[in-house]
Design an enzyme around this catalytic site. Structure first.
Site, PDB file in Angstrom:
ATOM      1  CB  ALA A 193     -89.905  24.998 -33.096  1.00 56.71           C
TER       2      ALA A 193
ATOM      3  CD  GLN B  69     -87.282  11.717 -38.152  1.00 60.76           C
ATOM      4  OE1 GLN B  69     -88.156  12.428 -38.605  1.00 60.76           O
ATOM      5  NE2 GLN B  69     -86.395  12.161 -37.271  1.00 60.76           N
TER       6      GLN B  69
ATOM      7  N   GLY C 194     -84.210  19.082 -26.244  1.00 61.41           N
ATOM      8  CA  GLY C 194     -83.977  17.817 -26.933  1.00 61.41           C
ATOM      9  C   GLY C 194     -83.091  18.004 -28.150  1.00 61.41           C
ATOM     10  CG  HIS C 195     -84.398  20.260 -31.540  1.00 55.72           C
ATOM     11  ND1 HIS C 195     -85.552  20.892 -31.143  1.00 55.72           N
ATOM     12  CD2 HIS C 195     -84.749  19.454 -32.573  1.00 55.72           C
ATOM     13  CE1 HIS C 195     -86.550  20.493 -31.899  1.00 55.72           C
ATOM     14  NE2 HIS C 195     -86.092  19.616 -32.773  1.00 55.72           N
TER      15      HIS C 195
ATOM     16  CE  LYS D  53     -90.429  14.104 -29.888  1.00 55.20           C
ATOM     17  NZ  LYS D  53     -91.673  13.707 -30.639  1.00 55.20           N
TER      18      LYS D  53
ATOM     19  CB  SER E 112     -91.333  21.498 -32.069  1.00 56.17           C
ATOM     20  OG  SER E 112     -89.933  21.392 -32.149  1.00 56.17           O
TER      21      SER E 112
ATOM     22  CG  HIS F  73     -87.403  20.940 -27.894  1.00 54.61           C
ATOM     23  ND1 HIS F  73     -86.648  19.798 -27.727  1.00 54.61           N
ATOM     24  CD2 HIS F  73     -88.346  20.634 -28.835  1.00 54.61           C
ATOM     25  CE1 HIS F  73     -87.109  18.830 -28.509  1.00 54.61           C
ATOM     26  NE2 HIS F  73     -88.122  19.314 -29.200  1.00 54.61           N
TER      27      HIS F  73
ATOM     28  N   GLY G 297     -82.851  11.949 -32.809  1.00 51.92           N
ATOM     29  CA  GLY G 297     -83.354  11.675 -31.475  1.00 51.92           C
ATOM     30  C   GLY G 297     -84.228  10.435 -31.439  1.00 51.92           C
TER      31      GLY G 297
END
Length: 288
Positions: free
Chosen positions: A39, A161, A43-44, A157, A194, A41, A155
């Site tokens: 999915a 993680q 950002g990816h 964001k 996503s 976007h 990332g």
């Protein structure tokens, strides 16, 4: 292995990917990995563009990892858009798209050996989604073993993680450098995700509450922790469609909550449910 219209090759199996990467390494190529759940976007794509600057060969993995989803979460609902994802990578210099099936990644079904995220993995997102970070680290660990990249790109964001992946790589002596790309945002400040596609039309504006809370927290940072928490939480007061899950300030070195008298660099983490969609965001601040 099949060739896509973008020039990237979609590889469905571990053996094929290892074989192709061995050929490229024999020619002296370095390898970068961008792990995703698809999915894709902007950002990816920013992660992919950064990876292309770091290595000769870029591998993008697309795998919706069931271990990261708990009971009642949106595993079945999570978008699976492989064809569109590969098209989005067109022209970005991606050589391989690793798109395995669940059976390819977990051939025995239930996983007997997992990586445990520890104390930090049970906090914040981990408290709201028990087991999520164990599942994330397990699949990232598998991907690092499968690809053997010189560098992997994530990332900011997903700040918790990133912290846990970096700690895992250090604790387990994984010979992969971890690079982090700043959060990519819409012009109005909404962090790309996503899950944004799940927002109902009337909730798009309400979703800006998360970034508004972070800006309020940053503005209050010179006055200390209490003001940061108060001003950040106050941003949620006027939005009936937004339910705050947590807003916390953590030490970037330990990812544990900072002390009341803390001064210096910190990270504000926020999570909220906007309508039926759960979103997260974060920002670096300087207390005091």
């Amino acid at each position: 292995m099949t060739a896509s219209a973008s020039g990237a090759r979609v590889v469905p199996t571990i053996d094929e990917l290892r074989e192709r990467l061995a050929e490229r390494r024999a020619a002296g190529a370095s390898v970068a990995l961008v792990p995703t759940m698809g999915a894709l976007h902007a950002g990816h794509l920013a992660l992919v563009e950064h990876a292309r600057e770091l290595a000769d060969v870029v591998v993008v993995s697309i795998f919706v990892n069931p271990l990261q989803f708990g009971p009642g979460e949106d595993l079945d609902r999570y978008p699976r858009t492989l064809e569109a994802d590969v098209e989005a990578l067109d022209g970005l210099g991606v050589e391989f798209v690793f798109a395995p099936s669940v059976i390819e990644m977990y051939p025995h079904g239930a996983v007997g050996t997992t990586i445990t995220a520890g104390r930090v993995g049970s906090l914040y997102e981990g408290a709201s989604r028990p087991g999520h970070f164990d599942g994330m680290l397990t699949v990232v660990g598998k991907l690092l073993n499968i690809v053997g990249p010189d560098v992997a790109v994530f990332g900011q964001k997903d700040a918790q993680q990133v912290f846990l992946v970096r700690r895992m790589v250090g604790d387990l002596d994984v010979p992969t450098a971890i690079e982090v790309v700043p959060t990519v945002r819409e012009t109005d400040g909404l962090a790309l995700s996503s899950r944004n596609r799940f927002l109902e039309p009337g909730h798009r504006a309400a979703a800006l509450t998360l970034s508004e809370a972070l800006r309020a927290a940053d503005a209050a940072a010179p006055d200390g922790l209490a003001e940061v928490l108060a001003e950040g939480a106050a941003a949620f007061g006027d939005h009936d469609d937004v339910t705050l899950d947590y807003l916390v300030v953590v030490d970037p070195e330990t990812f544990l909550p900072v002390a009341d008298e803390a001064r210096g660099p910190a990270v504000v983490l926020v999570a909220a449910r906007v309508g039926a969609t759960r979103l997260i965001d974060n920002a670096a601040i300087t207390l005091g």
